[in-house]
Design a protein around this motif. Structure first.
Motif, PDB file in Angstrom:
ATOM      1  N   ALA A  67     -65.355 -40.394  27.988  1.00 24.69           N
ATOM      2  CA  ALA A  67     -64.040 -40.532  28.098  1.00 24.69           C
ATOM      3  C   ALA A  67     -63.670 -40.540  29.685  1.00 24.69           C
ATOM      4  N   HIS A  68     -64.195 -39.655  29.991  1.00 23.65           N
ATOM      5  CA  HIS A  68     -63.973 -39.355  31.503  1.00 23.65           C
ATOM      6  C   HIS A  68     -64.304 -40.497  32.169  1.00 23.65           C
ATOM      7  N   TYR A  69     -65.683 -40.976  31.858  1.00 27.94           N
ATOM      8  CA  TYR A  69     -66.425 -41.894  32.589  1.00 27.94           C
ATOM      9  C   TYR A  69     -65.626 -43.209  32.448  1.00 27.94           C
ATOM     10  N   TRP A  70     -65.345 -43.530  31.299  1.00 25.88           N
ATOM     11  CA  TRP A  70     -64.102 -44.715  31.056  1.00 25.88           C
ATOM     12  C   TRP A  70     -63.143 -44.735  32.093  1.00 25.88           C
ATOM     13  N   ALA A  71     -62.216 -43.565  32.135  1.00 21.34           N
ATOM     14  CA  ALA A  71     -61.126 -43.662  33.076  1.00 21.34           C
ATOM     15  C   ALA A  71     -61.264 -43.962  34.304  1.00 21.34           C
ATOM     16  N   ARG A  72     -62.523 -43.353  34.847  1.00 21.94           N
ATOM     17  CA  ARG A  72     -62.987 -43.982  36.222  1.00 21.94           C
ATOM     18  C   ARG A  72     -63.074 -45.266  36.372  1.00 21.94           C
ATOM     19  N   TRP A  73     -64.165 -45.629  35.151  1.00 19.37           N
ATOM     20  CA  TRP A  73     -64.677 -47.114  35.445  1.00 19.37           C
ATOM     21  C   TRP A  73     -63.680 -48.062  35.448  1.00 19.37           C
ATOM     22  N   LYS A  74     -62.469 -48.064  34.516  1.00 21.25           N
ATOM     23  CA  LYS A  74     -61.650 -48.997  34.647  1.00 21.25           C
ATOM     24  C   LYS A  74     -60.529 -48.956  35.772  1.00 21.25           C
ATOM     25  N   ARG A  75     -61.056 -48.001  36.918  1.00 16.14           N
ATOM     26  CA  ARG A  75     -60.152 -47.724  38.133  1.00 16.14           C
ATOM     27  C   ARG A  75     -61.186 -48.203  39.233  1.00 16.14           C
ATOM     28  N   ASP A  76     -62.192 -48.580  38.703  1.00 21.27           N
ATOM     29  CA  ASP A  76     -63.461 -49.017  39.726  1.00 21.27           C
ATOM     30  C   ASP A  76     -63.927 -48.010  40.627  1.00 21.27           C
ATOM     31  N   TYR A 362     -66.086 -33.555  33.990  1.00 18.45           N
ATOM     32  CA  TYR A 362     -65.217 -33.920  32.719  1.00 18.45           C
ATOM     33  C   TYR A 362     -63.788 -33.644  33.283  1.00 18.45           C
ATOM     34  N   SER A 363     -62.892 -34.221  32.530  1.00 23.11           N
ATOM     35  CA  SER A 363     -61.299 -34.017  32.808  1.00 23.11           C
ATOM     36  C   SER A 363     -60.857 -33.082  31.704  1.00 23.11           C
ATOM     37  N   SER A 364     -60.014 -32.020  31.675  1.00 25.87           N
ATOM     38  CA  SER A 364     -59.562 -31.445  31.012  1.00 25.87           C
ATOM     39  C   SER A 364     -58.817 -32.163  29.641  1.00 25.87           C
ATOM     40  N   SER A 365     -58.030 -33.169  30.205  1.00 28.77           N
ATOM     41  CA  SER A 365     -57.288 -34.225  29.238  1.00 28.77           C
ATOM     42  C   SER A 365     -58.176 -34.970  28.450  1.00 28.77           C
ATOM     43  N   ALA A 366     -59.374 -35.407  28.865  1.00 31.42           N
ATOM     44  CA  ALA A 366     -60.587 -36.023  28.247  1.00 31.42           C
ATOM     45  C   ALA A 366     -61.031 -35.060  27.170  1.00 31.42           C
ATOM     46  N   ILE A 367     -61.240 -33.986  27.402  1.00 37.19           N
ATOM     47  CA  ILE A 367     -61.785 -33.052  26.482  1.00 37.19           C
ATOM     48  C   ILE A 367     -60.973 -32.867  25.196  1.00 37.19           C
ATOM     49  N   GLN A 368     -59.640 -32.806  25.442  1.00 35.32           N
ATOM     50  CA  GLN A 368     -59.073 -32.595  24.422  1.00 35.32           C
ATOM     51  C   GLN A 368     -58.639 -33.977  23.450  1.00 35.32           C
ATOM     52  N   ALA A 369     -58.829 -35.160  24.111  1.00 35.10           N
ATOM     53  CA  ALA A 369     -58.542 -36.396  23.538  1.00 35.10           C
ATOM     54  C   ALA A 369     -59.399 -36.764  22.467  1.00 35.10           C
ATOM     55  N   PRO A 370     -59.090 -37.047  21.293  1.00 37.25           N
ATOM     56  CA  PRO A 370     -59.973 -37.802  20.142  1.00 37.25           C
ATOM     57  C   PRO A 370     -60.607 -38.982  20.429  1.00 37.25           C
ATOM     58  N   VAL A 371     -61.575 -39.696  20.001  1.00 37.62           N
ATOM     59  CA  VAL A 371     -62.119 -40.667  20.166  1.00 37.62           C
ATOM     60  C   VAL A 371     -61.090 -41.933  20.333  1.00 37.62           C
ATOM     61  N   GLU A 372     -60.432 -41.797  18.966  1.00 39.40           N
ATOM     62  CA  GLU A 372     -59.455 -42.853  18.874  1.00 39.40           C
ATOM     63  C   GLU A 372     -58.446 -43.034  20.034  1.00 39.40           C
ATOM     64  N   ALA A 373     -58.239 -42.135  20.799  1.00 42.49           N
ATOM     65  CA  ALA A 373     -57.123 -42.236  21.937  1.00 42.49           C
ATOM     66  C   ALA A 373     -57.537 -43.171  23.183  1.00 42.49           C
ATOM     67  N   LEU A 374     -58.722 -43.175  23.318  1.00 42.63           N
ATOM     68  CA  LEU A 374     -59.332 -44.023  24.467  1.00 42.63           C
ATOM     69  C   LEU A 374     -58.966 -45.531  24.345  1.00 42.63           C
ATOM     70  N   PRO A 375     -58.727 -45.878  25.488  1.00 42.57           N
ATOM     71  CA  PRO A 375     -58.363 -47.311  25.677  1.00 42.57           C
ATOM     72  C   PRO A 375     -59.147 -48.172  24.983  1.00 42.57           C
ATOM     73  N   LEU A 376     -60.671 -47.865  25.139  1.00 44.68           N
ATOM     74  CA  LEU A 376     -61.603 -48.677  24.744  1.00 44.68           C
ATOM     75  C   LEU A 376     -61.634 -49.089  23.211  1.00 44.68           C
ATOM     76  N   PHE A 377     -61.148 -48.050  22.369  1.00 43.67           N
ATOM     77  CA  PHE A 377     -61.199 -48.106  21.129  1.00 43.67           C
ATOM     78  C   PHE A 377     -59.758 -48.738  20.320  1.00 43.67           C
ATOM     79  N   GLU A 378     -58.960 -49.254  21.173  1.00 45.68           N
ATOM     80  CA  GLU A 378     -57.610 -49.663  20.704  1.00 45.68           C
ATOM     81  C   GLU A 378     -57.724 -50.966  20.110  1.00 45.68           C
TER      82      GLU A 378
END
Length: 378
Positions: A67-76, A362-378
């Motif tokens: 989740a942390h990796y994804w958040a950074r990836w989409k910001r290049d 990691y980021s604390s927000s990512a630690i708490q987020a369930p898988v379904e909350a990631l944009p990739l899974f919407e």
């Protein structure tokens, strides 16, 4: 340019690895090659519908990390590869390495592409190699300590007899006791040189960093040392975090640092003394403490402990030789891991060496987020 585009597209289609392109605005995979079906055993035509189920197979310890990796990836913000595990009931985890790419189009759309390689076989080989090295290094330290102790005892007895026993004229007993004393001394030196050479060889190889559960990879050498307690002549104990805690480390080098610190503790702790290792997970760092009830280190020598060929070097309590390089190498390896090593010591009471290295990013927000909350899974 069309020829080049056609060429690279054909390469992507034919690749043995999963190649994909994800349209961030549309929230959809717009291209995936046939390797997706062959490697992940899912139909290409249903790739978007299958995404939630596929990513639900992620190993629980990898979800916040991805989740942390994804958040950074989409910001290049990343170019590094990432390794993750998929779980399959009744089967070993499947390891994948993702190589990311980012493309901002003229119309403002963002495409996230990548290559997904199955590295399961390589990871199993690496884990087995790391396990073998950990066991080997811990066993060498146990044997070194045990054999050194025996030779040092023989050296001391030979010296005592040579001084105390009156030999008849022309007797070769003093000569033979001298040979026994010298041979024992040379054997101790040779044993320690072998251990030091192993450490130096490890330190001089290229750094190979992997994200690992630090408690799990250090458990084996610590367990080996505890099983060898009767040979070490000390009470040895260790404690690990109750939950997995991840760090980016070169397992072989970092294990050598731990064993070297334990070895130093043993050298300067009298027989029947105590040596304890404690690994503690903090919010952002992992702390490794090696504590002993030994003779301690004089305050005026402590600032020089981590220097190469330090003037603080001294033989062990049983005469073990030292090069003055061990702690300097430990410091170098710890710093390669973006960490810090320090010591607290009181003469006559013992010493505690502490190593701190960062937890895997990691980021604390990512630690708490369930898988379904990631944009990739919407």
């Amino acid at each position: 340019m069309t020829d080049f585009a056609d060429f690279f597209f054909a390469q992507a289609v034919a690749s043995a690895h999963v190649q994909f392109v994800y349209d961030l605005r549309a929230g959809r995979v717009v291209f995936v090659n046939a390797a997706y079906e062959r490697i992940l055993h899912r139909p290409v035509a249903l790739v978007n519908a299958d995404l939630p189920a596929l990513l639900a197979q992620l190993h629980p310890d990898d979800r916040a990390y991805l989740a942390h990796y994804w958040a950074r990836w989409k910001r290049d913000e990343i170019t590094d590869e990432v390794e993750v595990r998929l779980q399959h009931p009744g089967q070993p985890d499947q390891w994948f390495c993702l190589t990311p790419s980012y493309q901002l189009l003229a119309d403002g759309r963002v495409l996230l592409g990548g290559s997904l390689r199955n590295i399961s076989v390589m990871k199993r080989y690496q884990e087995n190699a790391d396990l073998f090295n950990s066991r080997k290094n811990a066993t060498l330290e146990i044997l070194s300590h045990d054999l050194s102790g025996s030779f040092i005892l023989m050296q001391q007895i030979a010296g005592f007899l040579r001084e105390e026993v009156v030999s008849p004229p022309l007797s070769r007993v003093p000569e033979m006791l001298g040979v026994l004393e010298t041979t024992s001394q040379s054997s101790v030196k040779m044993i320690r040189e072998l251990i030091n050479l192993e450490f130096l060889t490890s330190a001089n190889t290229d750094l190979k960093v992997n994200r690992v559960d630090l408690g799990a990879v250090l458990r084996e050498p610590l367990d080996q040392l505890q099983r060898g307690e009767r040979f070490l002549g000390h009470e040895f104990s260790y404690s690990l975090p109750a939950e997995p805690v991840y760090a980016n480390v070169d397992v072989n080098k970092f294990t050598q640092v731990l064993i070297n610190l334990v070895s130093n503790a043993l050298k300067f702790t009298p027989d029947t003394g105590q040596v304890a290792v404690r690994i503690v997970a903090g919010p952002t760092v992992i702390r490794i403490e090696v504590a002993d009830t030994g003779v301690g280190i004089a305050p005026d020598m402590q600032p020089y402990l981590f220097e190469r060929f330090t003037k603080a070097r001294r033989p062990g309590l049983r005469g073990e030789p030292t090069t003055g390089l061990g702690l300097a190498l430990c410091k170098t390896i710890v710093e390669w891991h973006h960490g810090h090593i320090s010591v607290e010591s009181t003469v006559g009471e013992g010493s505690t060496f502490t190593v701190e290295i960062p937890r895997a990013e990691y980021s604390s927000s990512a630690i708490q987020a369930p898988v379904e909350a990631l944009p990739l899974f919407e």
